[in-house]
Design a protein around this motif. Structure first.
Motif, mmCIF file in Angstrom:
data_model
loop_
_atom_site.group_PDB
_atom_site.id
_atom_site.type_symbol
_atom_site.label_atom_id
_atom_site.label_comp_id
_atom_site.label_asym_id
_atom_site.label_seq_id
_atom_site.Cartn_x
_atom_site.Cartn_y
_atom_site.Cartn_z
ATOM 1 N N ILE A 106 0.847 -1.206 0.000
ATOM 2 C CA ILE A 106 0.000 0.000 0.000
ATOM 3 C C ILE A 106 0.877 1.249 0.000
ATOM 4 O O ILE A 106 0.642 2.187 -0.762
ATOM 5 C CB ILE A 106 -0.955 -0.014 1.223
ATOM 6 N N TYR A 115 2.527 1.812 -3.546
ATOM 7 C CA TYR A 115 1.656 2.295 -4.621
ATOM 8 C C TYR A 115 0.984 3.620 -4.266
ATOM 9 O O TYR A 115 0.693 4.424 -5.150
ATOM 10 C CB TYR A 115 0.652 1.215 -5.017
ATOM 11 N N ASP A 116 0.788 3.862 -2.965
ATOM 12 C CA ASP A 116 0.243 5.159 -2.543
ATOM 13 C C ASP A 116 1.231 6.270 -2.901
ATOM 14 O O ASP A 116 0.840 7.311 -3.425
ATOM 15 C CB ASP A 116 0.022 5.136 -1.027
ATOM 16 N N LYS A 134 3.516 6.106 -5.157
ATOM 17 C CA LYS A 134 3.590 6.165 -6.622
ATOM 18 C C LYS A 134 2.428 7.017 -7.174
ATOM 19 O O LYS A 134 2.621 7.843 -8.059
ATOM 20 C CB LYS A 134 3.512 4.740 -7.175
ATOM 21 N N ILE A 135 1.230 6.783 -6.619
ATOM 22 C CA ILE A 135 0.065 7.544 -7.070
ATOM 23 C C ILE A 135 0.285 9.028 -6.783
ATOM 24 O O ILE A 135 0.075 9.876 -7.661
ATOM 25 C CB ILE A 135 -1.226 7.053 -6.368
ATOM 26 N N LYS A 156 2.578 10.729 -9.027
ATOM 27 C CA LYS A 156 2.136 10.851 -10.425
ATOM 28 C C LYS A 156 1.083 11.948 -10.618
ATOM 29 O O LYS A 156 0.753 12.279 -11.744
ATOM 30 C CB LYS A 156 1.593 9.508 -10.916
ATOM 31 N N VAL A 157 0.561 12.468 -9.504
ATOM 32 C CA VAL A 157 -0.417 13.559 -9.646
ATOM 33 C C VAL A 157 0.371 14.867 -9.719
ATOM 34 O O VAL A 157 0.882 15.361 -8.715
ATOM 35 C CB VAL A 157 -1.411 13.571 -8.457
ATOM 36 N N GLU A 194 -9.654 7.755 -1.957
ATOM 37 C CA GLU A 194 -10.073 6.352 -2.117
ATOM 38 C C GLU A 194 -11.593 6.253 -1.963
ATOM 39 O O GLU A 194 -12.250 5.511 -2.689
ATOM 40 C CB GLU A 194 -9.415 5.464 -1.059
ATOM 41 N N ALA A 223 -13.239 8.016 -5.101
ATOM 42 C CA ALA A 223 -13.144 7.238 -6.343
ATOM 43 C C ALA A 223 -13.796 5.864 -6.209
ATOM 44 O O ALA A 223 -14.003 5.174 -7.199
ATOM 45 C CB ALA A 223 -11.676 7.083 -6.727
ATOM 46 N N THR A 228 -12.443 3.318 -4.888
ATOM 47 C CA THR A 228 -11.442 2.252 -4.849
ATOM 48 C C THR A 228 -11.329 1.650 -3.444
ATOM 49 O O THR A 228 -10.825 0.543 -3.287
ATOM 50 C CB THR A 228 -10.059 2.781 -5.295
ATOM 51 N N LEU A 282 -13.406 0.977 -10.943
ATOM 52 C CA LEU A 282 -12.721 1.118 -9.648
ATOM 53 C C LEU A 282 -11.243 0.703 -9.703
ATOM 54 O O LEU A 282 -10.799 -0.180 -8.983
ATOM 55 C CB LEU A 282 -13.441 0.326 -8.552
ATOM 56 N N LEU A 288 -2.388 5.088 -11.981
ATOM 57 C CA LEU A 288 -1.437 3.984 -12.105
ATOM 58 C C LEU A 288 -1.653 3.300 -13.451
ATOM 59 O O LEU A 288 -2.749 3.336 -14.011
ATOM 60 C CB LEU A 288 -1.652 2.961 -10.993
ATOM 61 N N TYR A 332 -0.651 -4.305 -7.799
ATOM 62 C CA TYR A 332 -1.103 -3.798 -6.495
ATOM 63 C C TYR A 332 -2.067 -4.802 -5.842
ATOM 64 O O TYR A 332 -1.876 -5.212 -4.691
ATOM 65 C CB TYR A 332 -1.787 -2.446 -6.709
#
Lengths: 389, 309
Positions: A7, A10-11, A13-14, A17-18, A218, A221, A223, B85, B90, B98
């Motif tokens: 987590i 990738y958090d 990474k996200i 990327k913004v 999260e 969105a 997710t 979702l 990414l 992930y």
């Protein structure tokens, strides 16, 4: 642990990327740091014009003049008339003038209270504050040096012999100078002040705002649904996001140094291990507040908006951009409760004065207790809300 | 043992009972459909089955284990939501990695599974390297499906998986669902497209206003509740009244001021109907046999259409 690190990875990474968030959280404060350093440092230190009327004209009074002359922040003018000094101050040719009255040296050497008179141009309160700070700094330095000067002076003038010095050391009081109480500022250039302050900007934005955004985005969105459906426990989600925001703050701090050190060439003590501990604690304070905001806000938009507004507001009260001594007393007292301010105090102690983190045990305790309580409350509320949508 | 059981589920929001003692039982290896209009309670039931919402009463079991139970293995269930979702910033491959990390898929198994999914879902590296935000709707669904399947779940729950897709992509997706089922996956899907339920599902529950109306194989439901076959005559509007009089004693009637429907007739009767029209000089624009659909089942059970105009 693998899930938490997944987590976090990738958090981060996200978030990296913004582009908009990257600009506002990382590039913008560094640009501001360079801009403000260029504007307010002017490539050197602030110069304060000080006039001195030495009516005493002794070795001790000359020592004060010498200390003023030795600083690189003051330009000293020696004059012989009180009236001239007053007129120069009125015309704003001087920021302050000092009268060392006759008998000053004698008072000191005889153990009586010595006085110097200080007159400051108060037209610009900020400059007046800086001037007071510099004069106080000189007086403090004089106080440190005075005992040796007095001893040397007394020995040279034959007023005492070596055997009496030992006796004097046991009874001589520290010399008190009757000077208006002033706010002390160290002889630090603005660029050093700013470089250290900008690290704490990360506690607000890379930590607090990013942690809030990471959770509420999260939800927004949807997710979060997918995360809940995996075998990951809510506390693992929160720990993953905490590590993500922490990593982001460490990247930001590294970036501040990578840009700040070569461009500003600050005179700082780069004690990385101590600094790392404080940055982690400061960041965790921001993240804890972020969790509470995410937990208590009714809408994702409301949470993000509140975190950003709080960040913008707090940056003025933790001492990033200017010394908090400039704030009125009642505000300054309040700022002491802000954990990021405490973290910044420790950072400045380490980087600017070369102090060890061990000297700041109270601050470290305060930060740790704040993190434990606020993080635990935020995590408890959020974990409950993350078990279902 | 059923692959999935939702027993007597009740969910109340305020004064509204959105699910009223809903029970479904899905056999292992079947494609089970929940068919109903928007607002019927399909998504709420799906979310309760998945554990995303708490029911007020009732039990959900997956392969005999209650989903609220600590022993329940979340890896058994894959979820394909209506809106994909995924993490838009990414890449497709990062999204899949992930979720593989979160499900604890070992590296070697991940590689094998990914290769197989790339092949199965026709996902090339070009698609997978792009950020999700740059993918088309169909490509996103495939990536979302790959993310859902990477842990190799036994049951796949699909919430209106083809809503918003254009008809061609929808047909491709149907093929994927059928192929997944052939691989042994049990599938529970909700839809408001009656063709989708008809084409894909072994059994369907029709749900309306929080209650299951009927459950059965689509053909059985159509036979039982869909009404008779009929012949539909498409004529210019000025001939509708005349034609209705002509077929009145066969039960012919004007429907929606658009066509004539003669119930109880099929292909065998077309020449006879055509001859009658020719003899009276009514020109025919179209003639077809209409068989009952799940839409008819729904209309006959509720008096309303599945998708309101």
């Amino acid at each position: 642990m693998r899930r938490i690190l997944t987590i976090a990875k990738y958090d981060t990474k996200i978030m990296l990327k913004v582009k908009e968030a990257l600009f506002w959280n990382m590039a913008f404060p560094i640009i501001l740091m360079l801009l403000f350093a260029a504007i307010f440092s002017g490539g050197g230190s602030i110069t304060i014009d000080i006039g001195i009327l030495d009516q005493d004209n002794t070795e001790l009074s000359q020592a004060i003049v010498d200390i003023f002359n030795s600083t690189n922040v003051t330009k000293v003018v020696i004059l012989d008339s009180n009236e001239t000094l007053y007129n120069m101050l009125k015309k704003r040719d001087l920021n302050a003038y000092i009268i060392i009255p006759e008998g000053f040296g004698a008072n000191i050497t005889s153990g009586r209270q010595a006085t110097i008179d200080v007159y400051i141009d108060n037209t610009d309160p900020n400059t007046a504050d800086i001037t007071r700070g510099i004069i106080q700094g000189v007086i403090d330095r004089f106080n440190e040096m005075s005992r040796e000067i007095i001893e040397g002076f007394l020995l040279r003038t034959g007023r005492v012999n070596q055997s009496m010095i030992g006796f004097m050391r046991t009874y001589a009081e520290t010399i008190n100078l009757d000077i208006e109480p002033v706010v002390g500022t160290e002889n630090i250039q603005y660029k050093e002040f700013l470089l250290t302050g900008i690290i704490a900007y990360g506690f607000l934005f890379s930590s607090m705002v990013s942690a809030t955004a990471s959770i509420v985005n999260e939800k927004k969105a949807g997710t979060i649904k997918r995360l809940i459906l995996t075998p990951v426990r809510p506390i693992e989600i929160l720990l993953g996001k905490t590590f993500g925001a922490l990593l982001l703050t460490l990247i930001y701090t590294a970036l501040v140094f990578a840009v700040g050190l070569p461009t500003l060439q600050p005179k700082i003590y780069l004690n990385i291990p101590d600094l790392l501990i404080v940055v982690v604690l400061g960041s965790l304070c921001g993240i804890s507040i972020g969790l509470i905001i995410s937990a208590l806000s009714k809408t994702p938009e409301g949470a993000s908006g509140f975190a950003i507004v709080l960040g913008i507001f707090l940056q003025w009260f933790i001492g990033i951009w200017f010394p908090l001594e400039l704030l009125p007393d009642y505000l300054r007292i309040l700022t002491d409760y802000i954990p990021m301010k405490r973290a910044l105090d420790v950072i400045r102690g380490i980087l600017l004065y070369g102090e060890s983190i061990a000297l700041y045990l109270n601050e470290i305790m305060y930060l740790s207790i704040f993190i434990i309580i606020v993080y635990a409350v935020g995590a408890a509320i959020l974990s409950k809300s993350l078990s279902t949508i | 043992m059923y692959a999935l059981e939702a027993i007597e589920i009740i969910k109340v929001y305020g004064q509204t009972r959105v699910l009223d003692k809903v029970t479904i039982r899905v056999n292992a290896g079947e494609i089970y459909g929940l068919l109903g209009p928007n607002g019927a309670g399909k998504s709420t039931l799906m979310e309760i089955i998945l554990g995303l919402r708490r029911q007020d009463s009732g039990t959900v079991k997956i392969f005999g284990v209650e989903t609220r139970n600590r022993d329940f293995d979340k890896k058994l269930v894959g979820y394909v939501p209506q809106d994909h979702l995924l993490y838009e910033n990414l890449s497709g491959i990062d999204n899949i990695k992930y979720f593989a990390g979160l499900y604890g898929v070992p590296r070697k198994a991940f590689k094998e599974r990914l290769d197989s999914l790339k092949n199965f879902l026709e996902l090339d590296d070009n698609i997978l390297k792009k950020d999700v935000v740059k993918l088309s709707g169909g490509q996103r669904r495939r990536v979302a499906l790959a993310a859902s399947l990477i842990a190799d779940p036994k049951i796949i729950i699909m919430d209106e998986p083809t809503t918003g897709l254009d008809p061609n992509i929808r047909r491709d997706f149907w093929r994927l669902i059928t192929d997944l089922n052939k691989e042994g996956k049990t599938i529970l899907l909700s839809t408001h497209y009656m063709e989708e339920a008809d084409e894909l599902c072994d059994r369907v529950s029709i749900i309306d206003r929080g209650r299951i109306l009927v459950t059965g194989a689509p053909d059985d439901l159509k036979k039982q509740y869909g009404g008779e076959e009929s012949i539909i005559l498409r004529l210019k509007s000025r001939y509708l009244d005349h034609a209705q009089m002509l077929f009145e004693d066969m039960g012919g009637s004007i429907v929606a001021n658009e066509y004539i429907k003669i119930p109880g007739l099929n292909e065998v009767d077309i020449p006879r109907v055509k001859k009658s029209l020719d003899e009276t000089g009514i020109p025919v624009e179209g003639i077809e046999v209409r068989r009952p659909t799940l839409e008819d089942v729904f209309i006959n059970l509720t008096g309303r259409r599945l998708v309101e105009e």
